[in-house]
Design an enzyme around this catalytic site. Structure first.
Site, PDB file in Angstrom:
ATOM      1  N   ILE A 280      27.138 -64.689  47.982  1.00  0.00           N
ATOM      2  CA  ILE A 280      26.584 -63.709  47.041  1.00  0.00           C
ATOM      3  C   ILE A 280      25.117 -64.046  46.805  1.00  0.00           C
ATOM      4  CG2 ILE A 280      26.743 -62.748  44.712  1.00  0.00           C
ATOM      5  CD1 ILE A 280      29.762 -63.419  44.801  1.00  0.00           C
TER       6      ILE A 280
ATOM      7  N   HIS B  29      18.165 -69.264  49.571  1.00  0.00           N
ATOM      8  CA  HIS B  29      19.402 -69.902  50.023  1.00  0.00           C
ATOM      9  C   HIS B  29      20.396 -68.885  50.590  1.00  0.00           C
ATOM     10  CE1 HIS B  29      22.220 -73.205  50.273  1.00  0.00           C
ATOM     11  NE2 HIS B  29      23.125 -72.496  49.627  1.00  0.00           N
TER      12      HIS B  29
END
Length: 154
Positions: free
Chosen positions: A86, A92
């Site tokens: 998510i 990242h």
């Protein structure tokens, strides 16, 4: 979803196949639902429970390592990667999504082994939850369809 057409195939038969599943634990409520839907669909396609090996790893970046170990064992006709990434506020997300996806594809090609990639990449939890059941089922169908195809082409 969103009007996408998946196409259709002949009735899938997974009775003769052994399937390996690697599930990332990160966002575990979603990945548990993916895994449950996937295993239910594999059973519906005739894959016996004794022919399904299901392992868990910490996150999406660890999925390829476990897939590689399964591929090297030469025990499986197809593999399934399950995970949920998510988007957050940093780079990242892109790193994990790109690296895990690339590694899964590379393993499938290197080992000439079907790997259904159901590592979800979503903007938020609601999007992941909306996809968790259908994408788990899709992964099972992809694995069995591709195992049948590669069996036919061999």
């Amino acid at each position: 979803m969103f009007g996408a057409e998946k196409g259709s195939t002949d009735k899938l038969d997974g009775r003769k196949f052994s399937i390996g599943i690697v599930q990332a634990r990160f966002n575990e409520s979603v990945t548990n639902a993916l895994a449950e839907a996937c295993k239910q669909e594999l059973a519906a396609l005739g894959v016996e429970e004794k022919n399904i090996k299901h392992v868990k790893v910490p996150g999406a970046l660890e999925v390829p390592c476990a897939l590689q170990a399964m591929a090297e064992s030469d025990k499986y006709d197809a593999l399934i990667a399950l995970g949920c990434i998510i988007r957050g506020e940093t780079y990242h997300f892109e790193l994990v999504a790109n690296e895990s996806g690339s590694a899964v594809t590379r393993l499938a090609l290197d080992y000439q082994l079907p790997i259904a990639n159901a590592i979800l990449t979503t903007e938020n939890l609601a999007q992941a939850e909306a996809r968790q059941i259908e994408k788990g089922r899709d992964a099972a169908r992809v694995a069995v369809e591709m195992a049948n195809l590669l069996d036919e082409l061999a």
